[in-house]
Design an enzyme around this catalytic site. Structure first.
Site, short mmCIF file in Angstrom:
data_model
loop_
_atom_site.label_atom_id
_atom_site.label_comp_id
_atom_site.label_asym_id
_atom_site.label_seq_id
_atom_site.Cartn_x
_atom_site.Cartn_y
_atom_site.Cartn_z
CB SER D 49 -0.91 -0.02 1.23
OG SER D 49 -1.88 1.00 1.12
CD GLU D 50 -1.02 3.95 -3.12
OE1 GLU D 50 -1.04 2.72 -2.95
OE2 GLU D 50 -1.91 4.58 -3.73
CG ASN D 51 -1.16 4.08 3.13
OD1 ASN D 51 -1.11 3.06 2.42
ND2 ASN D 51 -1.83 4.12 4.26
CB SER D 91 6.03 3.95 0.22
OG SER D 91 4.93 3.26 -0.31
#
Lengths: 227, 222, 227, 222
Positions: D49-51, D91
């Site tokens: 998840s890019e967060n 990330s």
């Protein structure tokens, strides 16, 4: 979570083939993957390009070596890309004799170049090295009224790194200043082999405290004396 | 007749007196490392070591060495409470990003333009720059720490460096064992001379432009 | 180790002056410094430039807001540099009405631009945004046979960040995905204010597990409900 | 006469069948999120998840939400054992550096050159690109996940995108609710058609160049 194979130091060393570019963690030997290095020295694989902070320590009087120095001693590197060779007189001798190509890179620039390779950047702009031999032949980029050197990524074929602890998925934690270039090398190479002192079950490392995520690691090797 | 006697302790003591509490300081291997021994009572600086730590402490007691805890010269060290460890990219992010207030490092040559040479003597010694180029380019204030003269008697303060540069025009302060200089306007500006030397004696023996500041004073470390 | 002053949210907000560039941590409100944001909203300081992942969430139906949305609602930003405004219709309204200048930056590019500011890089090369509106007006740099966008640093005056825990020296640890941009913002601003849920004594945080070193932090603020 | 019925489940199921154990996958907000529900038994993928996390798990039970643990759409999520958290620079280092094997994301338009538009309708909707531009530029394989038609009946697969692009020539695979396409050589190459549709039916209703591969087969998700 997928588990990573735990292999012998020799099996790891066998993955390093003649002519490959090899990224090795460690700072003058602190945080170096010593078991895999010893196995690679025993195999004698030649023609390698080394990317590492330094060529470690080789004391001609005591015969004591650290880090990659055993590989230097056997002439396994055709080229070394490092920030420092001052504690390894054998590297200096090979350089002067024309046996090894030595490229000196400022330490912070080396770190960013390896990081750039690992994070898909085409390069970074730095003022480090401006007005010195490091700037020769490199592209300069003007931004506003300031000039920067364009420094390019340094990707590798295999990374040999050292961590304090892994879980079976390959998440890594480093210890103290033995961290240094290890996480960077792990990000920048097609194949990553982590030598560790301890392997714990998945779930035993706090997910907030992982230094290198499992997806960067392909194989685990137990360090000598590890548990 | 004043005779020159090499004195590294004076250099370390004078540099130590520059810092104030809270400063982040990187001390190079060799002479600058001595500075840590002379920090004034009540002044708390935070020592950075470019191999990846803040809060560098003194050497451990014999037998207490930790293989995973060394300084940038591979010597065993300790960490003070409140210190921390990080990787080399973060370490040089701190350095290049201007988060290190002072870096003190040794020199082969330093010139009146602020150029510094300390990593290479072509054909003779090529140790490599290590972290020095980043430290000199990135730190807020760069302090060159050096004995004033070579063994040959030549001053290490020059009109123009002849050796390959570590960085161009980045040196701010020079502390030797005869005086304390600021590099500005293409000159060494003498801020202090150290007993028993005098400004005249220093100027006579240094092949560089030295300006004696009106505020220049004698410092006595005896 | 030097201790950092612990100040009120209002005292922190008072350090943000009209016209300043403000970097705020958080991702759609997760990991935002809510107490300092509330105090800054109460002060009403205007003409600010925001650098943040997004303008957070503002639900016109429920009136619920997260993160920097209260500052958006009061029109305190003259300009926002963010990757996403889709969950804050008020930002879209202000943009369309010409009240707020909205600069959209790809999230990874935003992260690197803030990091570059914090680590003294003059810029980075990325392929993200090539062939899109993001590339318009930007310098392209060719490296070998590949073309990259040159993306420039984004420094700030004040960073408002949020951490789970601090020691009295200002070393920080974040919690889970509340970490996001917080460590980056801390590196890139002249003044850094960290809102934290817990303050422990110096020595109580493992030095191997510090996410943001103390030297980046100037002031600590207790979060509401913190201990 | 075949009638089109929108079917997001088929899209999610077909995409889920692409992955093999060990793949690192980023699933965009919306339709792609559904893919996680259809991963085949025995296939273990690692969701990014890019967060700032790897090992994204299912939504927590009601009352078990953690304010510090959300996905990139701000929904509460969980983390699986062996997952980990990191900052946004790391990330996107993972994403841009090619360490994500597959990214599946929703589209407004996708064209036969592999161009993707999904972040902006000028004058109407400008949510911003979030992490989509990096995900599409950086991931090893980009999967466009979309219903084949708009409400208006126009196909979302185009000859040429008319909306502002999220990325140019980066889409590798397109999975709709009528078929599975590879984007190559300036065409959509039909790899599979989904019952009850036929290659002819798909080509007739799609204003783009479609090549039916010799290996093209019918997939039945009923």
């Amino acid at each position: 979570m997928v588990q990573k194979p735990i292999i012998s130091a020799d099996a790891a060393a066998a993955m390093v083939k003649e002519g490959m570019t090899l990224h090795v963690g460690g700072f003058l030997g602190c945080g170096s993957p010593d078991a895999v290095i010893a196995a690679l020295a025993a195999r004698g694989t030649r023609g390698l390009t080394l990317v590492c902070n330094d060529t470690a320590i080789s004391d001609p009087k005591s015969g004591r070596t650290t880090g990659v120095a055993p590989l230097v001693a056997r002439g396994q590197f055709a080229k070394v890309i490092v920030s420092h060779i001052g504690t390894n007189p054998e590297t200096q001798r090979q350089m002067n004799a024309g046996e090894t190509d030595v490229v000196l890179v400022p330490q912070g620039t080396l770190a960013e170049r390896v990081r750039a390779a690992g994070s898909g950047l085409g390069g970074v702009l730095t003022q480090t090295g401006l007005g010195t031999e490091v700037a020769e032949g490199k592209e300069k980029v003007r931004v506003g009224d300031r000039v920067f050197l364009l420094e390019l990524p340094l990707p590798g074929d295999v990374a040999l790194i050292k961590a304090r602890r892994a879980d079976r998925a390959g998440n890594l934690q480093y210890s103290k200043t033995a961290r240094n270039f290890n996480p960077l090398m792990a990000s920048a190479c097609a194949l990553v082999i982590a030598e560790v002192e301890e392997i714990v079950e998945i779930g035993q490392i706090d997910p907030d405290q992982v230094h290198t995520p499992s997806i960067f690691v392909d194989y685990l090797v137990m360090a000598k004396g590890g548990v | 007749m004043i005779e020159y006697v090499e004195n590294k302790e004076i250099i370390a003591r004078r540099i130590a007196a520059i810092f104030k509490t809270g400063d982040v300081v990187n001390l190079g291997i060799g002479l600058p490392t001595l500075v840590a021994n002379y920090l004034p009572e009540g002044v708390t600086v935070i020592l950075q070591s470019e191999n990846g730590m803040l809060g560098l402490g003194p050497a451990p007691a014999p037998g207490e060495e930790d293989k995973d805890l060394t300084n940038a010269g591979a010597s065993p060290v300790t960490i003070l409470p409140g210190g921390c460890f990080f990787d080399s990219a973060t370490s040089f992010g701190i350095i290049r990003g201007g988060h290190v207030d002072y870096t003190a490092l040794g020199v082969l040559e330093v010139d009146q333009e602020g150029n510094l040479a300390n990593y290479k003597i072509p054909g003779k010694m090529v140790p490599g720059m290590g972290g020095a180029m980043d430290l000199v380019a990135g730190s807020r204030v760069v302090i060159a720490a050096t004995t004033h003269f070579e063994k040959s008697g030549a001053s290490k303060l020059k009109r123009r460096c002849s050796l390959p540069l570590t960085a161009a025009k980045e040196v701010d302060l020079v502390v030797t064992d005869v005086g304390y200089f600021e590099v500005m306007g293409g000159k060494f500006r003498l801020l202090e001379w150290f007993k028993p030397y005098t400004p005249e004696w220093i100027m006579e023996r240094t092949d560089a432009d030295i300006e004696v500041m009106s505020t220049c004073r004698c410092a006595d470390f005896e």
